[in-house]
Design a protein around this motif. Structure first.
Motif, PDB file in Angstrom:
ATOM      1  N   GLN A 466      65.232  18.395 -54.020  1.00 24.26           N
ATOM      2  CA  GLN A 466      66.317  17.443 -54.227  1.00 24.26           C
ATOM      3  C   GLN A 466      67.538  17.695 -53.341  1.00 24.26           C
ATOM      4  O   GLN A 466      68.116  16.743 -52.810  1.00 24.26           O
ATOM      5  CB  GLN A 466      66.732  17.452 -55.705  1.00 24.26           C
ATOM      6  CG  GLN A 466      66.067  16.357 -56.545  1.00 24.26           C
ATOM      7  CD  GLN A 466      64.641  16.717 -56.904  1.00 24.26           C
ATOM      8  OE1 GLN A 466      64.173  17.778 -56.544  1.00 24.26           O
ATOM      9  NE2 GLN A 466      63.951  15.830 -57.608  1.00 24.26           N
ATOM     10  N   PRO A 467      67.975  18.946 -53.150  1.00 26.61           N
ATOM     11  CA  PRO A 467      69.173  19.138 -52.306  1.00 26.61           C
ATOM     12  C   PRO A 467      69.010  18.589 -50.892  1.00 26.61           C
ATOM     13  O   PRO A 467      69.927  17.979 -50.342  1.00 26.61           O
ATOM     14  CB  PRO A 467      69.342  20.665 -52.302  1.00 26.61           C
ATOM     15  CG  PRO A 467      68.728  21.113 -53.587  1.00 26.61           C
ATOM     16  CD  PRO A 467      67.553  20.221 -53.786  1.00 26.61           C
ATOM     17  N   LYS A 468      67.808  18.777 -50.311  1.00 24.77           N
ATOM     18  CA  LYS A 468      67.590  18.255 -48.967  1.00 24.77           C
ATOM     19  C   LYS A 468      67.485  16.737 -48.977  1.00 24.77           C
ATOM     20  O   LYS A 468      67.917  16.070 -48.028  1.00 24.77           O
ATOM     21  CB  LYS A 468      66.336  18.883 -48.372  1.00 24.77           C
ATOM     22  CG  LYS A 468      66.490  20.378 -48.095  1.00 24.77           C
ATOM     23  CD  LYS A 468      65.329  20.933 -47.315  1.00 24.77           C
ATOM     24  CE  LYS A 468      65.564  22.398 -46.983  1.00 24.77           C
ATOM     25  NZ  LYS A 468      64.485  22.992 -46.163  1.00 24.77           N
ATOM     26  N   ALA A 469      66.907  16.210 -50.053  1.00 26.38           N
ATOM     27  CA  ALA A 469      66.837  14.746 -50.160  1.00 26.38           C
ATOM     28  C   ALA A 469      68.238  14.141 -50.250  1.00 26.38           C
ATOM     29  O   ALA A 469      68.551  13.137 -49.595  1.00 26.38           O
ATOM     30  CB  ALA A 469      66.010  14.351 -51.380  1.00 26.38           C
ATOM     31  N   VAL A 470      69.101  14.786 -51.048  1.00 25.80           N
ATOM     32  CA  VAL A 470      70.472  14.288 -51.182  1.00 25.80           C
ATOM     33  C   VAL A 470      71.199  14.346 -49.848  1.00 25.80           C
ATOM     34  O   VAL A 470      71.976  13.457 -49.491  1.00 25.80           O
ATOM     35  CB  VAL A 470      71.219  15.117 -52.252  1.00 25.80           C
ATOM     36  CG1 VAL A 470      72.716  14.807 -52.231  1.00 25.80           C
ATOM     37  CG2 VAL A 470      70.645  14.828 -53.637  1.00 25.80           C
ATOM     38  N   GLU A 471      70.927  15.397 -49.078  1.00 25.44           N
ATOM     39  CA  GLU A 471      71.560  15.512 -47.761  1.00 25.44           C
ATOM     40  C   GLU A 471      71.210  14.311 -46.881  1.00 25.44           C
ATOM     41  O   GLU A 471      72.068  13.745 -46.196  1.00 25.44           O
ATOM     42  CB  GLU A 471      71.102  16.803 -47.089  1.00 25.44           C
ATOM     43  CG  GLU A 471      71.679  17.020 -45.700  1.00 25.44           C
ATOM     44  CD  GLU A 471      71.096  18.254 -45.031  1.00 25.44           C
ATOM     45  OE1 GLU A 471      70.913  18.227 -43.802  1.00 25.44           O
ATOM     46  OE2 GLU A 471      70.817  19.240 -45.749  1.00 25.44           O
ATOM     47  N   ARG A 472      69.934  13.889 -46.910  1.00 22.93           N
ATOM     48  CA  ARG A 472      69.529  12.720 -46.116  1.00 22.93           C
ATOM     49  C   ARG A 472      70.160  11.441 -46.649  1.00 22.93           C
ATOM     50  O   ARG A 472      70.576  10.563 -45.890  1.00 22.93           O
ATOM     51  CB  ARG A 472      67.995  12.599 -46.125  1.00 22.93           C
ATOM     52  CG  ARG A 472      67.262  13.740 -45.421  1.00 22.93           C
ATOM     53  CD  ARG A 472      67.700  13.831 -43.964  1.00 22.93           C
ATOM     54  NE  ARG A 472      66.903  14.774 -43.212  1.00 22.93           N
ATOM     55  CZ  ARG A 472      67.193  16.062 -43.063  1.00 22.93           C
ATOM     56  NH1 ARG A 472      68.260  16.559 -43.661  1.00 22.93           N
ATOM     57  NH2 ARG A 472      66.426  16.846 -42.334  1.00 22.93           N
ATOM     58  N   LEU A 473      70.229  11.332 -47.982  1.00 26.04           N
ATOM     59  CA  LEU A 473      70.835  10.133 -48.566  1.00 26.04           C
ATOM     60  C   LEU A 473      72.325  10.047 -48.238  1.00 26.04           C
ATOM     61  O   LEU A 473      72.867   8.952 -48.018  1.00 26.04           O
ATOM     62  CB  LEU A 473      70.622  10.133 -50.080  1.00 26.04           C
ATOM     63  CG  LEU A 473      69.151  10.042 -50.532  1.00 26.04           C
ATOM     64  CD1 LEU A 473      69.046  10.233 -52.032  1.00 26.04           C
ATOM     65  CD2 LEU A 473      68.535   8.706 -50.119  1.00 26.04           C
ATOM     66  N   GLN A 474      73.001  11.165 -48.200  1.00 22.48           N
ATOM     67  CA  GLN A 474      74.416  11.169 -47.820  1.00 22.48           C
ATOM     68  C   GLN A 474      74.599  10.737 -46.360  1.00 22.48           C
ATOM     69  O   GLN A 474      75.558  10.043 -46.011  1.00 22.48           O
ATOM     70  CB  GLN A 474      75.004  12.565 -48.036  1.00 22.48           C
ATOM     71  CG  GLN A 474      75.158  12.942 -49.498  1.00 22.48           C
ATOM     72  CD  GLN A 474      75.573  14.391 -49.670  1.00 22.48           C
ATOM     73  OE1 GLN A 474      75.314  15.229 -48.808  1.00 22.48           O
ATOM     74  NE2 GLN A 474      76.208  14.686 -50.804  1.00 22.48           N
ATOM     75  N   LYS A 475      73.627  11.147 -45.520  1.00 22.27           N
ATOM     76  CA  LYS A 475      73.726  10.782 -44.116  1.00 22.27           C
ATOM     77  C   LYS A 475      73.554   9.270 -43.940  1.00 22.27           C
ATOM     78  O   LYS A 475      74.182   8.659 -43.060  1.00 22.27           O
ATOM     79  CB  LYS A 475      72.660  11.537 -43.318  1.00 22.27           C
ATOM     80  CG  LYS A 475      72.829  11.412 -41.813  1.00 22.27           C
ATOM     81  CD  LYS A 475      71.870  12.327 -41.082  1.00 22.27           C
ATOM     82  CE  LYS A 475      72.201  13.766 -41.377  1.00 22.27           C
ATOM     83  NZ  LYS A 475      71.353  14.688 -40.582  1.00 22.27           N
ATOM     84  N   VAL A 476      72.708   8.685 -44.782  1.00 16.57           N
ATOM     85  CA  VAL A 476      72.548   7.228 -44.718  1.00 16.57           C
ATOM     86  C   VAL A 476      73.881   6.540 -45.005  1.00 16.57           C
ATOM     87  O   VAL A 476      74.260   5.570 -44.336  1.00 16.57           O
ATOM     88  CB  VAL A 476      71.470   6.762 -45.721  1.00 16.57           C
ATOM     89  CG1 VAL A 476      71.472   5.238 -45.838  1.00 16.57           C
ATOM     90  CG2 VAL A 476      70.095   7.255 -45.287  1.00 16.57           C
ATOM     91  N   VAL A 477      74.632   7.059 -46.006  1.00 20.08           N
ATOM     92  CA  VAL A 477      75.926   6.465 -46.341  1.00 20.08           C
ATOM     93  C   VAL A 477      76.893   6.590 -45.166  1.00 20.08           C
ATOM     94  O   VAL A 477      77.648   5.660 -44.856  1.00 20.08           O
ATOM     95  CB  VAL A 477      76.513   7.153 -47.591  1.00 20.08           C
ATOM     96  CG1 VAL A 477      77.936   6.648 -47.852  1.00 20.08           C
ATOM     97  CG2 VAL A 477      75.645   6.857 -48.790  1.00 20.08           C
ATOM     98  N   GLU A 478      76.844   7.746 -44.474  1.00 22.86           N
ATOM     99  CA  GLU A 478      77.749   7.958 -43.349  1.00 22.86           C
ATOM    100  C   GLU A 478      77.454   6.988 -42.203  1.00 22.86           C
ATOM    101  O   GLU A 478      78.375   6.428 -41.595  1.00 22.86           O
ATOM    102  CB  GLU A 478      77.640   9.399 -42.853  1.00 22.86           C
ATOM    103  CG  GLU A 478      78.128  10.435 -43.858  1.00 22.86           C
ATOM    104  CD  GLU A 478      77.859  11.855 -43.380  1.00 22.86           C
ATOM    105  OE1 GLU A 478      77.454  12.016 -42.211  1.00 22.86           O
ATOM    106  OE2 GLU A 478      78.034  12.796 -44.164  1.00 22.86           O
ATOM    107  N   LEU A 479      76.143   6.817 -41.911  1.00 21.55           N
ATOM    108  CA  LEU A 479      75.771   5.999 -40.755  1.00 21.55           C
ATOM    109  C   LEU A 479      75.634   4.519 -41.089  1.00 21.55           C
ATOM    110  O   LEU A 479      75.892   3.657 -40.249  1.00 21.55           O
ATOM    111  CB  LEU A 479      74.464   6.528 -40.161  1.00 21.55           C
ATOM    112  CG  LEU A 479      74.496   7.954 -39.596  1.00 21.55           C
ATOM    113  CD1 LEU A 479      73.124   8.348 -39.078  1.00 21.55           C
ATOM    114  CD2 LEU A 479      75.530   8.060 -38.480  1.00 21.55           C
TER     115      LEU A 479
END
Length: 886
Positions: A466-479
């Motif tokens: 989950q922590p790595k998944a959240v990291e990718r989801l946060q990046k989607v919000v940034e980009l």
């Protein structure tokens, strides 16, 4: 002719004289007996004294005179004759009579120190160490009072051997030996006293004693090594270098010497010499190369980066050859992070991860390398590094940050090219903006980037990361901020990951927590705990439905699978598995059985919840038999409830679920795993899947461990004696030493050898010694415990490793072995030579702060030194020394 006649006359004269003496003795003995019968004790005493004048060793007269003077209440005169009788009995090896006589008549009066020492020696032979120590000590005091210090020294040697853990006795012996110029004896006792101080944690006291030992025998390398090792424990590296320096130029060095000297040089700041010495050590001994990593760290600290990289490159080759790249990388990480501005070290760091196919870590090294290049004004290197970062992960926000740092200081065409690869544009102010028009429509590059980020998040969720998944989801919000409110696929992933972007609306409570995850298009390589793995992405939308419960099961399966192979033996594997299953399923009981159906189990283990008593063997077998008749569910599990199987109540269960384990090679049933609850429970498909998967992992681990143990035994066994060959000795001893150190347990080693074995081989041939060694192995093997290790050490010796055994226990065991050999040995058919055996026995000093290699080296050295001492004593003995000799 005349000479022969003269010899004959002399012989006749001697014979007549002996005959006359014998006749006189008989005459006086008869006279004494008649005087006693008549009550004339004075005449009897005179007669017996006359006998002793003619035959000074006549035991009957000594005994009678002592008894007569006791009757006359003259204990001093009686003790004189009893003392003579004691000496005679000891000379004739009638020790029990001698001890009884001394105890009754001589102990209460002061005796000459020679007689006290002889009495102590007899007590020592009769295994009465406490009394022997007392009388040796008294004899030593009397010898010293008379100025006979060499005789006193021999007594103190015996005391020290009988009481090896008494430091005061060791010091007394050492001081007297040093006074008498006996350097070897003094050093041995000082060393033992020093080791006792180390064991008690008294480092400074140990250093003083070992310094005295080093002073007593300045040419002894092993004593100097022990002294230096103690100095290193007190961080006195300079003095340790001084102590070892005289021996540094010799051709052959022991691994222990090379390591200690190299570490001392390292701490003293002599890095080049330390590097050379430690390289030599690790080439001989192997190991974790930890000291060479420290050498590299010190080179980095003094800005000698080229030498640091040279050291690390050599170490890396050894780790790579051993297949331990990850271990090397972990140590390299610390060095690189401590030297972030060292361009050679950071370049080497990046090169290592480039060859390991670990993209996530490689990317991190490139981040550090980019910064190092800019610190050193190397724009070309920085640009090349950014290119590689974009190739690995074009969506990492740090790429954009580094592009901003290059804006204005490097070629504009390069900046525009990288910006287009990142899907961003450069404003005049140098700000990097995502390529997305106001309507929310994305360019082709941005669309592919979004899709890849969502696929990565899906994979991480499926594998409970989950922590790595959240990291990718946060990046989607940034980009792509527009997606956080409109993309159903993205919102579904957020729900599965348990994370929501700021401002996004959560699903109302009560609705299903499951969402369809879109179908990934290919097999992906991801990193799980920094390890690269190829993941087969599910081919259909349905396969992408994962509840939090299923994800929890998947994570636990992976954790158990990794840990099973770390267990020491098959029994430990079963115990670990049932405990993990029981805790994960919150079961009342969990039982694992390995074996064929209908046969007694080969292995079994049980988990019981708190307050639940273990099941008996018959009940377990009854439960297994009942399970075999259960109807399987859709997942292949075998559910039981108390209505269909009333016997469940006998083990305190209301419901149970079992799975059958199959041997992968024979496809035959090979065991079962059962989990049960004491209350009603509806079994779910994922629980059947969990039990089956973990059970298969466990059975495979057990099979591999058994096969590995069998192959290891077949590989290292000596065919003639049936013992392990020497090739297995060091590895197994290292393992036992490590266990003893970690568990604070005792460990002893013994070497039993044929006396003068090499000489016998040269003189009598190998066949004779081989035959006798086989006889020895047959005699001693019945005495070896299951936990002990027996090894064919050389062509004329055997070695034994005794785990959880003190020195006293090992000495007793080896003495039994020596007696068994002595009782069973016969004269060789090839010669009249009668062979004997000797043994050296030592106990490990297994402190936690000692390296395992040092413990083993010290053990082997002291065992072989003990054998050498046994040889000097004439063989046929068991010896234990506390320090090794070169």
């Amino acid at each position: 002719m005349m000479r022969a006649l003269s010899l004959r006359v002399c012989a006749d004269f001697t014979g007549k004289r002996n005959s006359a003496m014998a006749s006189e003795v008989e005459k006086q003995l008869e006279r004494a007996k008649r005087a006693i019968e008549k009550g004339k004790q004075a005449d009897a005493i005179a007669a017996y004294q006359a006998v002793l004048q003619v035959a000074p060793t006549n035991i009957e007269s000594m005994q009678a005179l002592g008894d007569l003077f006791i009757q006359q209440n003259e204990p001093v005169r009686a003790a004189n004759y009893y003392g003579l009788l004691f000496d005679r009995l000891v000379d004739s090896r009638e020790e029990p009579k001698a001890v009884a006589l001394y105890t009754r008549f001589l102990r209460s009066s002061e005796q000459p120190p020679e007689r006290q020492a002889r009495y102590a020696a007899v007590l020592q032979k009769q295994n009465k160490p406490g009394e022997a120590i007392e009388h040796f000590s008294v004899a030593a005091e009397h010898f010293i009072a008379k100025g006979r210090e060499d005789d006193a020294l021999r007594c103190l040697e015996q005391v020290a051997e009988l009481d090896p853990t008494n430091a005061d006795r060791q010091i007394s012996l050492a001081e007297l030996a040093e006074k008498r110029g006996k350097g070897a004896i003094a050093a041995r006792s000082y060393v033992r006293a020093g080791q006792l101080a180390l064991a008690a944690g008294e480092t400074q006291t140990a250093i003083k004693r070992l310094a005295a030992a080093n002073s007593a025998v300045p040419d002894d390398r092993d004593v100097a090594l022990l002294y230096a090792q103690a100095l290193m424990m007190s961080s006195e590296a300079g003095l340790a270098v001084t102590a070892l320096e005289p021996f540094a130029g010799t051709e052959q060095q022991s691994p222990a010497f090379s390591k200690c000297f190299g570490e001392a040089l390292l701490r003293a700041g002599q890095l080049d010499r330390a590097h050379a010495m430690l390289e030599e050590y690790y080439k001989q001994a192997g190991g974790d190369n930890s000291l060479l990593f420290q050498v590299a760290e010190h080179y980095g600290a003094v800005s000698n980066d080229a030498k640091a990289v040279e050291v690390l490159a050599a170490v890396r080759q050894r780790f790579h050859a051993a297949g331990n790249d990850n271990a090397f990388a972990a140590r390299l990480d610390k060095i690189a992070e401590a030297n972030p501005r060292s361009l050679p070290i950071i370049e080497f760091w990046s090169l290592v991860y480039s060859g390991m196919n670990r993209e996530a870590r490689y990317f991190e090294t490139l981040v550090a390398l980019f910064d190092a290049y800019l610190e050193n004004d190397n724009l070309k290197g920085a640009c090349d590094t950014l290119d590689r970062m974009v190739d690995i992960d074009p969506y990492d926000f740090r790429n954009q940050q580094r592009l901003e740092r290059l804006n204005g200081i490097t070629d504009n065409d390069y900046l525009l090219r990288v910006a287009s690869r990142l899907g961003v544009t450069l404003s005049q102010g140098g700000v990097v903006d995502a390529i997305e028009n106001p309507t929310g429509e994305k360019s082709g590059t941005a669309s592919a980037a979004l899709d890849d980020l969502l696929v990565q998040a899906e994979i991480f969720i499926q594998y409970a990361l989950q922590p790595k998944a959240v990291e990718r989801l946060q990046k989607v919000v940034e980009l792509f901020p527009y997606e956080s409110t409109t993309n159903e696929r993205y919102l579904g992933l957020c729900e599965l990951a348990g994370w929501w972007p700021e401002g996004a609306q959560r699903k109302p409570a009560g609705e299903s927590s499951e969402r369809l995850v879109s179908k990934p298009k290919q097999i992906k390589q991801v990193e799980v705990d920094d390890e690269p793995r190829e993941i087969a992405v599910p081919p259909s939308p349905a396969s992408g439905i994962f509840t939090q419960e299923t994800l929890r099961d998947l994570a636990k399966i992976g954790e158990i699978g990794q840990s099973i192979y770390r267990q020491a033996n098959p029994k430990a594997m079963l115990s670990y598995t049932v405990n993990e299953i029981g805790k994960h399923l919150r079961a009342t009981r969990c039982i694992a059985v390995v074996g064929e159906p209908g046969q007694p189990p080969q292995l079994a283990a049980e988990y019981c919840a708190a307050g639940v008593a273990p099941s008996s063997g018959p009940l377990v077998m009854k439960l297994v038999s009942q399970l075999e008749r259960a109807a399987p569910d859709a997942m292949g599990g075998l559910p039981l409830d108390v209505a269909a199987a009333p016997m469940l109540r006998e083990v305190g269960l209301v419901t149970a679920l079992g799975v059958s384990l199959m041997d992968k090679e024979t496809q035959a049933p090979a065991g079962v795993i059962i989990a049960g609850h004491a209350e009603s429970h509806k079994w779910k498909p994922n629980e059947s899947y969990f039990l089956q998967t973990v059970g298969d992992q466990m059975l495979q681990g057990v099979s591999h461990t058994r096969l590995r143990s069998l192959v290891q035994t077949m590989t290292v066994a000596d065919r003639k004696t049936g013992l392990l060959a020497r090739s297995a000795y060091t590895d197994r001893l290292l393992g036992e030493a490590q266990r003893a150190k970690m568990q604070d347990a005792s460990l002893s080693v013994a070497i039993l050898q044929i006396d003068s074995g090499p000489d016998l081989i040269r003189q009598q041939g190998e066949a004779l010694v081989d035959n006798f060694l086989e006889q020895i192995s047959r005699a001693v093997l019945p005495l070896v415990r299951v936990s002990d290790l027996a090894v064919k050490y050389t062509a004329w010796s055997l070695a034994f490793v005794f785990p959880d055994t003190t020195l006293a226990g090992a000495m007793g065991m080896v003495e039994k072995m020596r007696q068994a050999v002595a009782n069973g040995r016969k004269e060789s058919a090839e010669s009249s030579l009668r062979m004997t055996v000797s043994a050296g026995v030592v106990e490990a000093i297994a402190r936690v702060d000692y390296d395992t290699e040092d413990i083993v080296t010290d053990l082997i050295n002291r065992a072989e030194s003990s054998l050498e001492e046994a040889r000097k004593r004439g063989g046929d003995s068991v010896v234990s020394l506390t320090s090794s000799k070169a």
